[in-house]
Design a protein around this motif. Sequence first.
Motif, mmCIF file in Angstrom:
data_model
loop_
_atom_site.group_PDB
_atom_site.id
_atom_site.type_symbol
_atom_site.label_atom_id
_atom_site.label_comp_id
_atom_site.label_asym_id
_atom_site.label_seq_id
_atom_site.Cartn_x
_atom_site.Cartn_y
_atom_site.Cartn_z
ATOM 1 N N TYR A 226 -5.776 -4.414 -4.924
ATOM 2 C CA TYR A 226 -4.666 -4.456 -3.975
ATOM 3 C C TYR A 226 -5.105 -4.986 -2.607
ATOM 4 C CZ TYR A 226 -2.039 -1.552 -7.245
ATOM 5 O OH TYR A 226 -1.382 -1.077 -8.343
ATOM 6 N N TYR B 174 0.352 -5.229 -1.604
ATOM 7 C CA TYR B 174 0.536 -6.292 -2.601
ATOM 8 C C TYR B 174 -0.620 -6.232 -3.598
ATOM 9 C CZ TYR B 174 3.586 -8.651 0.855
ATOM 10 O OH TYR B 174 4.570 -8.957 1.754
ATOM 11 N N LYS B 175 -0.375 -6.770 -4.807
ATOM 12 C CA LYS B 175 -1.491 -6.996 -5.720
ATOM 13 C C LYS B 175 -2.189 -8.273 -5.298
ATOM 14 C CE LYS B 175 -0.733 -4.718 -10.003
ATOM 15 N NZ LYS B 175 0.342 -4.607 -10.949
ATOM 16 N N LEU C 291 -3.968 -11.913 -5.496
ATOM 17 C CA LEU C 291 -3.714 -13.082 -6.329
ATOM 18 C C LEU C 291 -5.025 -13.619 -6.889
ATOM 19 C CD1 LEU C 291 -1.168 -14.965 -3.995
ATOM 20 C CD2 LEU C 291 -0.644 -13.587 -6.015
ATOM 21 N N ASP D 84 -4.313 -13.953 -0.576
ATOM 22 C CA ASP D 84 -3.919 -12.640 -1.111
ATOM 23 C C ASP D 84 -2.998 -11.922 -0.124
ATOM 24 O OD1 ASP D 84 -5.469 -12.806 -3.452
ATOM 25 O OD2 ASP D 84 -7.265 -12.172 -2.365
ATOM 26 N N GLN E 172 1.575 -13.407 1.110
ATOM 27 C CA GLN E 172 2.530 -13.459 -0.001
ATOM 28 C C GLN E 172 3.941 -13.137 0.512
ATOM 29 O OE1 GLN E 172 1.341 -11.632 -3.766
ATOM 30 N NE2 GLN E 172 -0.589 -11.007 -2.859
ATOM 31 N N HIS F 147 8.932 -10.260 -1.386
ATOM 32 C CA HIS F 147 9.447 -9.754 -2.674
ATOM 33 C C HIS F 147 8.321 -9.418 -3.633
ATOM 34 C CE1 HIS F 147 8.838 -13.560 -4.851
ATOM 35 N NE2 HIS F 147 9.283 -14.170 -3.769
ATOM 36 N N GLN F 148 7.092 -9.835 -3.296
ATOM 37 C CA GLN F 148 5.955 -9.503 -4.174
ATOM 38 C C GLN F 148 5.288 -8.169 -3.797
ATOM 39 O OE1 GLN F 148 5.271 -13.672 -6.029
ATOM 40 N NE2 GLN F 148 3.441 -12.984 -4.958
ATOM 41 N N GLN F 149 5.811 -7.492 -2.783
ATOM 42 C CA GLN F 149 5.231 -6.199 -2.438
ATOM 43 C C GLN F 149 5.360 -5.251 -3.630
ATOM 44 O OE1 GLN F 149 6.167 -5.012 2.027
ATOM 45 N NE2 GLN F 149 7.773 -6.353 1.258
ATOM 46 N N VAL F 150 4.305 -4.469 -3.870
ATOM 47 C CA VAL F 150 4.418 -3.449 -4.927
ATOM 48 C C VAL F 150 4.846 -2.111 -4.318
ATOM 49 C CG1 VAL F 150 2.839 -4.503 -6.578
ATOM 50 C CG2 VAL F 150 1.933 -2.949 -4.857
ATOM 51 N N ASP G 74 12.197 -13.455 0.923
ATOM 52 C CA ASP G 74 11.880 -14.758 0.336
ATOM 53 C C ASP G 74 11.013 -15.619 1.258
ATOM 54 O OD1 ASP G 74 13.210 -14.285 -2.005
ATOM 55 O OD2 ASP G 74 15.096 -15.201 -1.342
#
Length: 339
Positions: free
Chosen positions: A112, A138-139, A141, A151, A154, A157-160, A305
């Motif tokens: 992460y 985020y995870k 990349l 990494d 991002q 919307h890619q937040q975990v 976005d």
Amino acid sequence: MLHPTQVTTLERYILDQERIHPEATGELTNLLYDVALAAKLIAAQIRRAGLVNILGTAGATNVQGEEQQKLDVWANETMKNALNRTGRICAMASEEDEELIPVPDDVVPGKYVVLFDPLDGSSNIDVNAAVGTIFSIYKRLSSDGHGTLADLLQPGHQQVAAGYVIYGSSVMMVYSAGHGVHGFTLDPTIGEFLLSNPMMQMPRTAHYYSVNESNFQRWSKGVQAAVRGFKGEDPERMRPKNSRYIGSLVADFHRNLIKGGIFLYPADTKNPRGKLRLLYECAPMAFLAEAAGGAATDGRNRILDLVPGALHERVPLVVGCARGVDYVRTTLEAVEGMA
Ligand code: AFP
């Protein structure tokens, strides 16, 4: 009334959530718990701020050219120390640090990355008003080794997971891992965050708007029209609202989440890209708003976005109840046309 042994701690709640979502490995749970530990340390220090005479500026300025206070520095170090040796992250970024923060060389990097604003609204500390810590996860990349800038850059919307801790009349941690927004209140007698607000929903109707109106003359015609609408000058499209502004994003957002409202920090002639930072403030709040049924835009585009080009990029922010956010977007479009 629950018996004290029936209360749900943050740890227990996140573990239960993970059981519902079999893809989870438990690492995110531990990471959220690391953030909660840092929050407890920061909360304890804030509570002592008036007592131990550590208020005042540290003399340094941060990368945005803003004056840093001692508690900002302290909160920043606390967050970094709580996270950097856990083996759960491969890099961090902080609003208070110019560059990517690597994990130490002797730590095996994890999967992460965490970005945070360690003490948002810190100019409010001197007057005993609420401040907060904002975090975003985020995870990575990249596949292995130390984390890279890519990494960290991002789209939201890619937040975990994302959330904040509000240091107010009580200390609350509010987070979402994509499945609802949940609030926990710190019980200082046992040092645990206890579930107080499960599945928080942004009210459908906004009763409040929050904006620094001293900037009115510096706003575009479209922003001026939207705020006039909130004051009652567009009765056919918008019901008049009450105004509340603290100047501490976490506190303003938290009130709007609970009572129903819209927060704006638009672009102005002094801050042509807005004042707030995409990665440390806007994206995590947008993630929470959407998970609670609200919305967030920069005036034209969905905040989640936006693809960040740099760690400290700023964007205009309109966040809160979906209808109110849409009212701002459509008013801008009507007054200023499409970009
Ligand atoms: P500080 O951390 O310098 O107090 O800034 C707080 C903040 O980033 C955010 O929390 C507020 O919403 C916003 O700035 C307030 O800005 P104005 O003082 O320009 O209204």
